[in-house]
Design a protein around this motif. Structure first.
Motif, PDB file in Angstrom:
ATOM      1  N   ARG A 273       0.814  -1.218   0.000  1.00  0.00           N
ATOM      2  CA  ARG A 273       0.000   0.000   0.000  1.00  0.00           C
ATOM      3  C   ARG A 273       0.849   1.270   0.000  1.00  0.00           C
ATOM      4  O   ARG A 273       0.309   2.376  -0.090  1.00  0.00           O
ATOM      5  CB  ARG A 273      -0.950   0.009   1.188  1.00  0.00           C
TER       6      ARG A 273
ATOM      7  N   GLN B 217      -8.449   2.508   2.020  1.00  0.00           N
ATOM      8  CA  GLN B 217      -7.080   2.406   2.519  1.00  0.00           C
ATOM      9  C   GLN B 217      -6.368   3.754   2.614  1.00  0.00           C
ATOM     10  O   GLN B 217      -5.134   3.785   2.660  1.00  0.00           O
ATOM     11  CB  GLN B 217      -6.270   1.492   1.590  1.00  0.00           C
ATOM     12  N   SER B 218      -7.104   4.840   2.635  1.00  0.00           N
ATOM     13  CA  SER B 218      -6.472   6.160   2.520  1.00  0.00           C
ATOM     14  C   SER B 218      -5.416   6.431   3.584  1.00  0.00           C
ATOM     15  O   SER B 218      -4.251   6.715   3.265  1.00  0.00           O
ATOM     16  CB  SER B 218      -7.547   7.249   2.565  1.00  0.00           C
TER      17      SER B 218
ATOM     18  N   ALA C 204      -2.570   3.641   3.673  1.00  0.00           N
ATOM     19  CA  ALA C 204      -1.650   3.790   2.549  1.00  0.00           C
ATOM     20  C   ALA C 204      -0.762   5.018   2.725  1.00  0.00           C
ATOM     21  O   ALA C 204       0.434   4.982   2.412  1.00  0.00           O
ATOM     22  CB  ALA C 204      -2.432   3.876   1.236  1.00  0.00           C
TER      23      ALA C 204
ATOM     24  N   VAL D 126      -2.943   1.337  -4.142  1.00  0.00           N
ATOM     25  CA  VAL D 126      -4.022   1.513  -3.164  1.00  0.00           C
ATOM     26  C   VAL D 126      -5.319   0.879  -3.649  1.00  0.00           C
ATOM     27  O   VAL D 126      -5.399   0.338  -4.747  1.00  0.00           O
ATOM     28  CB  VAL D 126      -4.259   3.012  -2.861  1.00  0.00           C
ATOM     29  N   GLU D 127      -6.337   0.978  -2.813  1.00  0.00           N
ATOM     30  CA  GLU D 127      -7.691   0.537  -3.137  1.00  0.00           C
ATOM     31  C   GLU D 127      -8.642   1.315  -2.242  1.00  0.00           C
ATOM     32  O   GLU D 127      -8.202   1.939  -1.262  1.00  0.00           O
ATOM     33  CB  GLU D 127      -7.849  -0.970  -2.888  1.00  0.00           C
TER      34      GLU D 127
END
Length: 259
Positions: free
Chosen positions: A145, A153-154, A157, A149-150
């Motif tokens: 991450r 996950q802010s 990450a 990212v995805e």
């Protein structure tokens, strides 16, 4: 270079933060098996002692140390109690999986505090003594991450990308004093942190299929990277991130998780 002994850590003291957790426990085992005297540091004192006892029963050298890395005074006390340390391994982390619009300031502070702020503090605290002695290896656990990212996950990450830059900066600043600083970036690993994903079969299977190897990793599959970076085999390796992700970042794929 004596190739027969380049992974030998005999006579070196290693401090593994988060040593009672899945990846931390594997790091402790790997380092101890190659001769290091390991300090198993964790906020959970009983769990740390259990890991240290396992190492001792197996013929290695380990001791438990209760440490809350969120407490600056506890970090200062750890330096007083444990230094000199030759190898510092940072594995402690937390994740709060939420979309950005659902994130609270408390969520954000929790993730930033443990994953980034405490790691910065530990590198600074123990890196000082290493620099004064002219040697040492610091190994921080980032993540895939840090570069991919995805949704959901802010903050996590951001901390892992930030930690990678802290590692690189520390490598630049401490390198002239003989201290190496590197990162290990796991892919998906079967640990308590990822149990909510493992409990969702669709999500877990999608993650397995995303890697080139088609499966999740076990914590002990991270130990080799730790031993390598701690040892003389990596004497000219600093400021880098080793991906132990089963090929996750090498191939393309997409899945929108329910987070």
């Amino acid at each position: 270079m004596d190739y027969a002994t380049m992974f030998d850590l005999t006579g070196r003291k290693a401090l593994v933060v988060g040593g009672a957790g899945g990846i931390g426990r594997a790091a402790v085992g790997g380092l101890a098996a190659h001769g290091a005297e390991v300090v198993v540091a964790d906020v959970q004192a009983d769990a740390a002692k259990a890991v240290a006892d396992e190492v001792t029963v197996s013929g290695g050298s380990a001791q438990a140390y209760e440490l809350n890395v969120l407490d600056p005074q506890a970090i200062s006390q750890a330096v007083a109690d444990l230094d000199p340390v030759d190898i510092l391994v940072l594995t402690a982390a937390v994740n709060v999986r939420k979309r950005m619009l659902d994130y609270t300031s408390e969520d954000f502070d929790k993730v930033i505090g443990l994953n980034l702020k405490s790691s910065f503090a530990m590198i600074s605290a123990f890196g000082r003594g290493m620099a004064e002695r002219g040697s040492g290896s610091i190994i921080a656990f980032t993540s895939i991450r840090s570069i991919t990212v995805e949704p959901g996950q802010s903050a996590y990450a951001a901390t892992k990308a930030g930690l990678l830059q802290v590692v690189r900066t520390a490598a630049a600043e401490l390198g002239p004093q003989g201290v190496r600083v590197n990162a290990v970036a796991p892919g998906v690993v079967e640990t308590p942190l990822t149990q909510p994903i493992l409990d969702n079969k669709e999500w877990a299977d999608a993650y397995a299929a995303k890697s080139a190897l088609g499966r999740w990793s076990k914590p002990d599959e991270l130990a080799g990277a730790v031993v390598y970076l701690a040892s003389d085999a990596a004497s000219y390796v600093t400021g880098t991130q080793i991906l132990v992700d089963g090929g996750w970042t090498a191939i393309d794929g997409r899945y929108d998780p329910p987070a």
